[in-house]
Structures are given as C-alpha cells and as structure tokens.
Scaffold this motif. Structure first.
Motif, mmCIF file in Angstrom:
data_model
loop_
_atom_site.group_PDB
_atom_site.id
_atom_site.type_symbol
_atom_site.label_atom_id
_atom_site.label_comp_id
_atom_site.label_asym_id
_atom_site.label_seq_id
_atom_site.Cartn_x
_atom_site.Cartn_y
_atom_site.Cartn_z
ATOM 1 N N GLY A 1 80.254 49.211 2.339
ATOM 2 C CA GLY A 1 79.042 49.836 1.794
ATOM 3 C C GLY A 1 77.788 49.372 2.518
ATOM 4 O O GLY A 1 77.816 48.462 3.347
ATOM 5 N N CYS A 2 76.663 50.008 2.172
ATOM 6 C CA CYS A 2 75.379 49.662 2.804
ATOM 7 C C CYS A 2 74.972 48.259 2.400
ATOM 8 O O CYS A 2 75.199 47.846 1.261
ATOM 9 C CB CYS A 2 74.283 50.604 2.321
ATOM 10 N N ARG A 3 74.342 47.554 3.313
ATOM 11 C CA ARG A 3 73.807 46.219 2.980
ATOM 12 C C ARG A 3 72.495 46.399 2.227
ATOM 13 O O ARG A 3 71.600 47.095 2.681
ATOM 14 C CB ARG A 3 73.601 45.397 4.258
ATOM 15 N N ARG A 4 72.400 45.773 1.048
ATOM 16 C CA ARG A 4 71.206 45.872 0.194
ATOM 17 C C ARG A 4 70.532 44.505 0.178
ATOM 18 O O ARG A 4 71.204 43.476 0.030
ATOM 19 C CB ARG A 4 71.581 46.242 -1.241
ATOM 20 N N LEU A 5 69.233 44.537 0.233
ATOM 21 C CA LEU A 5 68.453 43.294 0.260
ATOM 22 C C LEU A 5 68.300 42.737 -1.149
ATOM 23 O O LEU A 5 67.873 43.459 -2.054
ATOM 24 C CB LEU A 5 67.083 43.632 0.859
ATOM 25 N N THR A 6 68.677 41.480 -1.352
ATOM 26 C CA THR A 6 68.456 40.847 -2.663
ATOM 27 C C THR A 6 67.453 39.711 -2.498
ATOM 28 O O THR A 6 67.323 39.144 -1.408
ATOM 29 C CB THR A 6 69.751 40.244 -3.250
ATOM 30 N N ASN A 7 66.741 39.387 -3.586
ATOM 31 C CA ASN A 7 65.861 38.214 -3.529
ATOM 32 C C ASN A 7 65.593 37.693 -4.934
ATOM 33 O O ASN A 7 65.903 38.356 -5.929
ATOM 34 C CB ASN A 7 64.557 38.542 -2.784
ATOM 35 N N SER A 8 65.010 36.492 -4.969
ATOM 36 C CA SER A 8 64.773 35.855 -6.266
ATOM 37 C C SER A 8 63.287 35.870 -6.633
ATOM 38 O O SER A 8 62.897 35.257 -7.617
ATOM 39 C CB SER A 8 65.264 34.399 -6.205
ATOM 40 N N PRO B 1 76.399 44.274 0.787
ATOM 41 C CA PRO B 1 76.680 45.430 -0.074
ATOM 42 C C PRO B 1 76.813 45.049 -1.562
ATOM 43 O O PRO B 1 77.101 43.891 -1.884
ATOM 44 C CB PRO B 1 78.026 45.942 0.440
ATOM 45 N N TYR B 2 76.652 46.055 -2.420
ATOM 46 C CA TYR B 2 76.785 45.816 -3.870
ATOM 47 C C TYR B 2 78.105 45.133 -4.221
ATOM 48 O O TYR B 2 78.147 44.210 -5.031
ATOM 49 C CB TYR B 2 76.697 47.148 -4.639
ATOM 50 N N ILE B 3 79.196 45.600 -3.602
ATOM 51 C CA ILE B 3 80.514 45.062 -3.962
ATOM 52 C C ILE B 3 80.607 43.579 -3.574
ATOM 53 O O ILE B 3 81.194 42.761 -4.290
ATOM 54 C CB ILE B 3 81.642 45.893 -3.294
ATOM 55 N N THR B 4 79.974 43.226 -2.466
ATOM 56 C CA THR B 4 79.991 41.824 -2.024
ATOM 57 C C THR B 4 79.077 40.971 -2.909
ATOM 58 O O THR B 4 79.421 39.834 -3.273
ATOM 59 C CB THR B 4 79.545 41.741 -0.545
ATOM 60 N N ILE B 5 77.916 41.519 -3.263
ATOM 61 C CA ILE B 5 76.984 40.797 -4.155
ATOM 62 C C ILE B 5 77.714 40.430 -5.448
ATOM 63 O O ILE B 5 77.584 39.330 -5.978
ATOM 64 C CB ILE B 5 75.746 41.687 -4.467
ATOM 65 N N ASP B 6 78.517 41.383 -5.919
ATOM 66 C CA ASP B 6 79.261 41.169 -7.157
ATOM 67 C C ASP B 6 80.400 40.153 -6.956
ATOM 68 O O ASP B 6 80.529 39.193 -7.723
ATOM 69 C CB ASP B 6 79.824 42.521 -7.627
ATOM 70 N N SER C 1 68.191 49.766 -0.263
ATOM 71 C CA SER C 1 68.013 50.255 1.111
ATOM 72 C C SER C 1 69.374 50.332 1.806
ATOM 73 O O SER C 1 70.373 49.904 1.241
ATOM 74 C CB SER C 1 67.091 49.293 1.863
ATOM 75 N N CYS C 2 69.378 50.864 3.026
ATOM 76 C CA CYS C 2 70.669 50.981 3.731
ATOM 77 C C CYS C 2 70.453 50.777 5.218
ATOM 78 O O CYS C 2 70.645 51.695 5.994
ATOM 79 C CB CYS C 2 71.281 52.353 3.457
ATOM 80 N N TYR C 3 70.029 49.574 5.625
ATOM 81 C CA TYR C 3 69.676 49.420 7.049
ATOM 82 C C TYR C 3 70.885 49.229 7.940
ATOM 83 O O TYR C 3 70.858 49.609 9.103
ATOM 84 C CB TYR C 3 68.607 48.325 7.230
ATOM 85 N N VAL C 4 71.941 48.633 7.377
ATOM 86 C CA VAL C 4 73.200 48.496 8.136
ATOM 87 C C VAL C 4 74.333 48.787 7.164
ATOM 88 O O VAL C 4 74.271 48.383 6.002
ATOM 89 C CB VAL C 4 73.364 47.060 8.688
ATOM 90 N N PHE C 5 75.364 49.469 7.634
ATOM 91 C CA PHE C 5 76.553 49.686 6.809
ATOM 92 C C PHE C 5 77.545 48.576 7.143
ATOM 93 O O PHE C 5 77.843 48.330 8.312
ATOM 94 C CB PHE C 5 77.179 51.048 7.117
#
Ligand code: MLT
Length: 305
Positions: A118-125, A182-187, A201-205
């Motif tokens: 999946g697309c890589r999504r940016l996460t932050n705190s 990706p969402y699945i990896t974040i989880d 966002s989807c800057y890299v798949f």
C-alpha cells in the motif's frame, strides 16, 4: 526467512502463504521457518546476509533493496506509482523482469515474488500535517535510502535516516517525531501506540520483494527451483488480493479502535507532488537513465512530458 516487520501485515502474509505452498508442493520435504520482527537483523543487513548465504530468504521493503540494486530505485521515485494497480503493472511483464535480472547481477539476490503493502502514509506525534510547511520543526525518520532522504529535503525537512529495526524505539523515545509506512504496516507494528496523526498521502507505494540468495537458489534441484518460483507467484497474487481486502478496514480501525486522526493532504497533494517530483533528475543516472523513467510512465499510461 527473515522479516523486518512484526507478525501480521503484508510481509507476514506473503511469507506464510509462500511457506505453506512450498511445504504443500514438496509434500513436506521443504519447510520454511519465519523470523519476524527484525530478529535476523535490519532489512538492509538481511539483503547482505542473503547474498552471503547466511539467510536463505527475506521480505524487505523495496527502499531497503535499492542501495544494493540501484535500478529498482525507479519504483521508489516519489509519485511514480499511484496505487495498487500501478504497482501490479510494474512488477509484472518487462519492467519487473528487468528489475529482477538487474538485482541478480548487482546484488546476487533473486526476487522471487512481491508483497503489495500500500501507499506510504506519513504519521507523526505532533499535530495534523496537510502541507509540506506543516512539517517545519519536526524530525522525521526515513529509511536509509537516498531517494527518500531527498524527497523530505525537497519538502524542507532535514530527515533522520534510521534502520527499520530502530524506528519504533526512536518514535517512542521522541528521538524522531514521525515516519511513513502503509496503513497495514502502521497497524502490524503498533505505531498507533506512539503516533496519533496520519496524513493520507501517497508519495511512494510500498512494494516488498521476497528475495532469495542466488547461492541458496542454485543449491536447489531444478524441480525444487520450479516449485519455489511457482509458490512465490501464487503468494504474490494472494498478496495483491490481501491488500485490497484489508487496507480499508485497517485504516478505519486505526481511527476507531486506536484513536488516530487522519488528515487529507491540502490542495489535492499538489505542493507535495511538485516539490518531491523535482528530485527525479537527480536519480536518472542511478535508475538507468531518464529513458527508464519515461518507459515506466508510458507503461502506466501517463504522459512522460
Ligand atoms: C522501512 O520503512 O524501512 C520499511 O518500509 C519498513 C518495512 O519493511 O515495513
């Protein structure tokens, strides 16, 4: 088989499907043992170790293979792959075959199959990030990958390149404020325990090849080589279906069960796209020339102008 991610998620799904198929097809003669959670080293270490015959198999994010096989960098250039269908198109057919052959030549590693993560999504705190300016003052972890480091620099950030195996702890200890995956990896990695904002966002798949050291592959009988390649092909097809079947519900659960807030990129992601795509020419030499990118864009039905 080494896995950088925790059990669960796309790497594990690909790995266990492959393992089951190999065992079934060999009537139990070949067993694949999986070591998740970076137990066998960082993803970049396992590429080296597969080359040296210290591990047989590994599933690694494409960005962690690029330093050993620069031409696969065409798949990590920002905003080239727009979603699962593009990823599937590029990993099948002429482009996929060429990247497999180049990786064998440059890294002594055989790409057997692919996980589609999946697309890589940016996460932050820290807070909602809709535009590149919202990143000002944040320290973002990136993989040790020149293309990704440059992408963040184009957005005005000085990123902190860290191995995947060090990322959770760095987020937990506040050494870095954010990362992307990706969402699945974040989880699967439980990043929701240490991050509360996601930018959609989807800057890299994230493509994650299943790799095998060529020495280990050549040690197999011809019949077993065929069996391993067939199992990897079937596991690849399963990985694509798994992504489509699970990504939306995992995204929903990150919000509803784990309290993450999702922010849409401002202005249809236009600033993100324009700034990050400006780095493409810096990587033409490493990916095999501008013509290679043009070929990829044409295969995807885009105007390469
Ligand atoms: C990374 O960010 O280094 C990788 O994408 C992580 C992964 O393999 O899931």
């Amino acid at each position: 088989m080494a896995l950088g991610d925790a059990a669960g998620g796309t790497q594990y799904e690909l790995g266990q499907t492959f393992a089951r198929l190999v065992e079934e097809k060999s009537a139990g003669d070949i067993k694949v043992e999986m070591f998740p959670n970076g137990q066998l080293g960082s993803e970049q270490d396992t590429v080296n170790n597969a080359n040296m015959g210290l591990v047989d198999l590994s599933v690694v994010a494409i960005n962690n293979l690029t330093p050993f096989s620069p031409s696969v960098g065409v798949l990590t250039l920002p905003y080239v792959i727009h979603g699962p269908q593009d990823a599937k198109t590029l990993t099948h057919g002429k482009i996929g075959d060429e990247l497999r052959d180049n990786t064998l030549r440059d890294a002594g590693i055989r790409i057997l199959g692919w996980a589609y993560s999946g697309c890589r999504r940016l996460t932050n705190s820290k807070g909602p990030v809709a535009s590149p300016e919202d990143l000002k003052g944040m320290v973002i972890r990136v993989p040790k990958n020149e293309i990704m480091i440059s992408s963040y620099q184009a957005w005005g950030v000085n990123p902190n390149p860290l191995a995947w195996s060090e990322t959770f702890t760095a987020l937990q200890q506040g050494v870095v404020d954010g990362q992307d995956n990706p969402y699945i990896t974040i989880d699967a990695m439980k990043f929701y325990e240490v991050q509360n904002h996601v930018t959609d966002s989807c800057y890299v798949f994230s493509l994650e090849p299943l790799i095998m050291g060529e020495g280990a592959f050549q040690d197999l009988s011809e019949a077993n080589q065929t069996l391993v390649l067939d199992a990897a092909k079937e596991a690849t097809a399963h990985s694509y279906d798994y992504l489509l079947a699970t990504e939306d519900s995992i995204k929903k659960s990150l919000v509803e069960d784990h309290g993450m807030t999702i922010t849409e990129p401002a202005n249809d992601e236009k600033e993100w796209i324009a700034q990050a795509s400006s780095i493409w020419p810096d990587f033409y030499d490493s990916i095999g020339g501008r013509d290679k990118l043009v070929e990829v864009l044409e295969v995807l039905g885009r105007d390469p102008a």
